[in-house]
Design a protein around this motif. Structure first.
Motif, PDB file in Angstrom:
ATOM      1  N   ILE A 439       0.864  -1.179   0.000  1.00  0.00           N
ATOM      2  CA  ILE A 439       0.000   0.000   0.000  1.00  0.00           C
ATOM      3  C   ILE A 439       0.898   1.225   0.000  1.00  0.00           C
ATOM      4  CG2 ILE A 439      -1.772   1.286   1.284  1.00  0.00           C
ATOM      5  CD1 ILE A 439      -2.554  -1.388   2.579  1.00  0.00           C
ATOM      6  N   TYR A 440       0.644   2.110  -0.932  1.00  0.00           N
ATOM      7  CA  TYR A 440       1.363   3.389  -0.987  1.00  0.00           C
ATOM      8  C   TYR A 440       0.350   4.464  -0.632  1.00  0.00           C
ATOM      9  CZ  TYR A 440       3.346   7.582  -3.222  1.00  0.00           C
ATOM     10  OH  TYR A 440       3.815   8.850  -3.491  1.00  0.00           O
ATOM     11  N   LYS A 441       0.677   5.264   0.374  1.00  0.00           N
ATOM     12  CA  LYS A 441      -0.255   6.309   0.799  1.00  0.00           C
ATOM     13  C   LYS A 441       0.541   7.594   0.965  1.00  0.00           C
ATOM     14  CE  LYS A 441      -2.951   7.322   4.909  1.00  0.00           C
ATOM     15  NZ  LYS A 441      -3.393   6.771   6.184  1.00  0.00           N
ATOM     16  N   ARG A 442       0.045   8.684   0.365  1.00  0.00           N
ATOM     17  CA  ARG A 442       0.733   9.972   0.571  1.00  0.00           C
ATOM     18  C   ARG A 442      -0.258  10.978   1.122  1.00  0.00           C
ATOM     19  NH1 ARG A 442       0.630  14.357  -2.175  1.00  0.00           N
ATOM     20  NH2 ARG A 442      -0.051  13.354  -4.095  1.00  0.00           N
ATOM     21  N   CYS A 443       0.128  11.661   2.163  1.00  0.00           N
ATOM     22  CA  CYS A 443      -0.773  12.676   2.689  1.00  0.00           C
ATOM     23  C   CYS A 443      -0.112  14.040   2.691  1.00  0.00           C
ATOM     24  CB  CYS A 443      -1.325  12.299   4.059  1.00  0.00           C
ATOM     25  SG  CYS A 443      -0.108  11.751   5.194  1.00  0.00           S
ATOM     26  N   ASP A 444      -0.977  15.009   2.624  1.00  0.00           N
ATOM     27  CA  ASP A 444      -0.587  16.407   2.605  1.00  0.00           C
ATOM     28  C   ASP A 444      -0.500  16.866   4.061  1.00  0.00           C
ATOM     29  OD1 ASP A 444      -0.211  18.932   1.786  1.00  0.00           O
ATOM     30  OD2 ASP A 444      -2.292  19.320   1.212  1.00  0.00           O
ATOM     31  N   VAL A 445       0.486  17.666   4.396  1.00  0.00           N
ATOM     32  CA  VAL A 445       0.559  18.149   5.776  1.00  0.00           C
ATOM     33  C   VAL A 445       0.464  19.680   5.833  1.00  0.00           C
ATOM     34  CG1 VAL A 445       1.907  16.182   6.625  1.00  0.00           C
ATOM     35  CG2 VAL A 445       3.094  18.194   5.770  1.00  0.00           C
ATOM     36  N   SER A 446       0.308  20.305   4.665  1.00  0.00           N
ATOM     37  CA  SER A 446       0.438  21.774   4.636  1.00  0.00           C
ATOM     38  C   SER A 446      -0.631  22.522   5.425  1.00  0.00           C
ATOM     39  CB  SER A 446       0.528  22.287   3.203  1.00  0.00           C
ATOM     40  OG  SER A 446      -0.518  21.778   2.462  1.00  0.00           O
ATOM     41  N   ASP A 447      -1.812  21.893   5.653  1.00  0.00           N
ATOM     42  CA  ASP A 447      -2.826  22.577   6.464  1.00  0.00           C
ATOM     43  C   ASP A 447      -2.674  22.266   7.947  1.00  0.00           C
ATOM     44  OD1 ASP A 447      -3.939  23.672   4.288  1.00  0.00           O
ATOM     45  OD2 ASP A 447      -5.412  22.054   4.016  1.00  0.00           O
ATOM     46  N   SER A 448      -1.907  21.245   8.272  1.00  0.00           N
ATOM     47  CA  SER A 448      -1.864  20.792   9.661  1.00  0.00           C
ATOM     48  C   SER A 448      -0.497  20.965  10.336  1.00  0.00           C
ATOM     49  CB  SER A 448      -2.295  19.333   9.749  1.00  0.00           C
ATOM     50  OG  SER A 448      -1.670  18.593   8.729  1.00  0.00           O
ATOM     51  N   MET A 449       0.532  21.320   9.548  1.00  0.00           N
ATOM     52  CA  MET A 449       1.854  21.542  10.118  1.00  0.00           C
ATOM     53  C   MET A 449       2.436  22.810   9.503  1.00  0.00           C
ATOM     54  SD  MET A 449       3.203  17.637   9.913  1.00  0.00           S
ATOM     55  CE  MET A 449       4.823  17.837  10.623  1.00  0.00           C
ATOM     56  N   SER A 450       3.065  23.642  10.323  1.00  0.00           N
ATOM     57  CA  SER A 450       3.581  24.896   9.761  1.00  0.00           C
ATOM     58  C   SER A 450       4.688  25.489  10.609  1.00  0.00           C
ATOM     59  CB  SER A 450       2.441  25.914   9.681  1.00  0.00           C
ATOM     60  OG  SER A 450       1.990  26.209  10.982  1.00  0.00           O
ATOM     61  N   MET A 451       5.491  26.306   9.965  1.00  0.00           N
ATOM     62  CA  MET A 451       6.513  27.092  10.668  1.00  0.00           C
ATOM     63  C   MET A 451       6.353  28.535  10.211  1.00  0.00           C
ATOM     64  SD  MET A 451       9.220  27.392  12.588  1.00  0.00           S
ATOM     65  CE  MET A 451       9.229  29.144  12.959  1.00  0.00           C
ATOM     66  N   GLU A 452       6.046  29.391  11.177  1.00  0.00           N
ATOM     67  CA  GLU A 452       5.855  30.815  10.846  1.00  0.00           C
ATOM     68  C   GLU A 452       7.192  31.414  10.383  1.00  0.00           C
ATOM     69  OE1 GLU A 452       5.282  34.741  13.502  1.00  0.00           O
ATOM     70  OE2 GLU A 452       4.027  33.054  14.064  1.00  0.00           O
ATOM     71  N   ASN A 453       7.192  32.131   9.277  1.00  0.00           N
ATOM     72  CA  ASN A 453       8.468  32.684   8.768  1.00  0.00           C
ATOM     73  C   ASN A 453       8.777  34.057   9.355  1.00  0.00           C
ATOM     74  OD1 ASN A 453       9.564  30.685   7.040  1.00  0.00           O
ATOM     75  ND2 ASN A 453       7.703  30.969   5.851  1.00  0.00           N
TER      76      ASN A 453
END
Ligand code: FRU
Length: 453
Positions: A439-453
């Motif tokens: 099983i190959y699964k890819r998930c997006d993390v851009s809405d749930s993980m972040s670093m303020e610049n």
């Protein structure tokens, strides 16, 4: 591409300029604080400040003002530790004084404290030459780690014998200001020239530390400097310990100076290595911290799993998959694996390759993009290759955390972390496996993980 897209999506970085070691990992008033060695004026190491970020969930990081600055007390605030004591947040760091260089350099341990966890007041050196026994050099005495047992505050500090190599020393105090030497943990010289960044977590029974210039054993710890762990307990009162054999924490090119939160078994390291070029520094910053790793002890060894929160997963139940992404998390689950190949960030002739076969995972960044070179001269390092053992098991789960300039691979609780620097347009992923099921699964993390610049 906008300026913001040039930065990693969710890895901790400095606002600009250079960062190295994570420092003072601590939970204070329900928030996780991470400090780091920071020089904002340029993309290489310079007079060390403590950069500062905080988070409620270890996934989304908010930037805070720089916590410690060099001044008339210190030419640099080197690595150190944080502890909550008497309602305050205390930092202990190495006060670095150049004093004309050579034997006159002084690395001594100083403290600072804060009521709000944002603004810190320096209180000066508390573990100095008076407290350091004469056989150790005050030129190489750094990276304190504080922990509290009952009414006693303990501190581990890396040191070097005047006539020898690295040591880890224990000191104790009852009031944070007066310290006395307790004992030299191992009482023998380290394999490397100097030890750096010791950390001890009593709940896990885990000691971690770095060795500088430790000679390689086979294809293990090929990096010029490596981070190790030992399982066991420290009995501070009896001056004894039960630490076993040392093992490497991360098999990749770029991992150093890790620290662990006290009440949360989570580790963060520096996702870089000394003496390497940092191709992405052309965008005005150099150095990142690893994604937080959840730690446990399983099967008699350290077990690491990345902390992340994925969304919008795409899942393929197939032995061959074509996909696209420059960041996110890929989870691969296989049964009776014979061979697996995962090509990442492919495009324009470049790619980064992960293969698993014959009980070994191989990471290859030889054509991953802008070349990254270090001081290592062995064949594997020169070829851009790192290897990690993979257990003989029916089922494997391999997790790959991908951000704009990094690949962190987790398999069977082991980790391999490395920097890559491909073009932004190189986003193709090709997966293929020879296994009974996959099983190959890819998930997006851009809405749930972040670093303020
Ligand atoms: C480890 C280290 C520490 C030192 C700091 C200086 O990477 O060399 O020993 O305190 O970096 O920035």
């Amino acid at each position: 591409m906008s300026e913001q897209n040039l930065r990693p999506d969710f890895h901790i970085t400095g606002q600009m300029g250079w960062i190295n070691d994570p420092n003072g990992l601590v939970k204070f008033k329900d928030e996780y604080h991470v400090f780091f060695q920071y020089y904002s004026s340029n993309v290489y190491w310079g007079p060390m400040h403590w950069g500062h970020v905080k988070s409620r969930d270890l996934l989304n990081w908010e930037r805070l003002p720089v916590a410690l600055f060099p001044d008339e007390q210190d030419d640099g605030c080197f690595s150190g530790t944080a502890v909550v004591w008497k309602d305050r947040l205390w930092l202990m760091y190495t006060s670095y004084k150049e004093n004309g260089g050579g034997e006159n350099i002084r690395q001594l341990q100083a403290i600072a404290s804060s009521k709000d966890g944002v603004h810190f007041t320096k209180h000066g050196i508390v573990i100095g030459e008076k407290e350091l026994p004469a056989e150790y050099s005050p030129c190489d005495f750094r990276d304190p780690k504080l922990f509290i047992e009952g009414d006693v505050i303990y501190c581990l500090v890396a040191a070097r014998r005047r006539d020898g190599r690295g040591r880890i020393l224990l000191f104790s105090s009852e009031d944070m200001f007066e310290w006395k030497f307790v004992f030299d943990l191992f009482g023998t010289d380290s394999g490397g020239i100097m030890i750096e960044c010791p950390d001890y977590n009593k709940d896990l029974g885990l000691l971690t530390y770095c060795e500088q210039f430790q000679p390689a054993v086979g294809s293990k710890h090929l990096n010029e400097h490596s981070t190790f762990y030992r399982l066991g307990k420290l009995d501070c009162a009896a001056h004894t310990h039960t630490f076993g054999e040392s093992d490497i924490i991360d098999y990749g090119f770029d991992f150093y100076a890790a620290q662990i939160f006290k009440d949360t078994p989570v580790m963060i390291g520096w996702l870089n290595m000394w003496d390497r070029n940092v191709p992405y520094s052309k965008y005005g910053f150099a150095g990142m911290l690893t994604v937080p790793r959840k730690l446990s002890v399983k099967e008699g060894r350290l077990w690491q799993e990345p902390l992340y929160k994925g969304r919008n997963a795409v899942t393929f139940n197939a032995a061959e998959v074509s996909d696209r992404a420059v960041n996110g998390v890929i989870e691969i689950e296989v049964e009776n694996l014979r061979r697996l190949e995962l090509k990442l960030r492919a495009g324009g002739g470049a790619y980064t390759l992960i293969t698993v076969a014959d009980g070994e995972l191989t990471f290859d960044r030889s054509v991953s993009g802008a070349p990254i070179k270090g001081k290592e001269t062995d064949a594997l390092s020169v070829a851009g290759i790192r290897k990690m053992p993979v257990d003989e098991r029916k089922k494997h789960k391999i997790t790959v955390v991908l951000d704009l300039y990094s690949v962190e691979i987790f398999a069977d609780g082991r980790a391999l972390s490395s920097v890559i620097c491909p073009d932004f347009s190189a986003d193709a992923i090709k997966f293929s496996a020879d296994a009974d099921s996959c099983i190959y699964k890819r998930c997006d993390v851009s809405d749930s993980m972040s670093m303020e610049n």
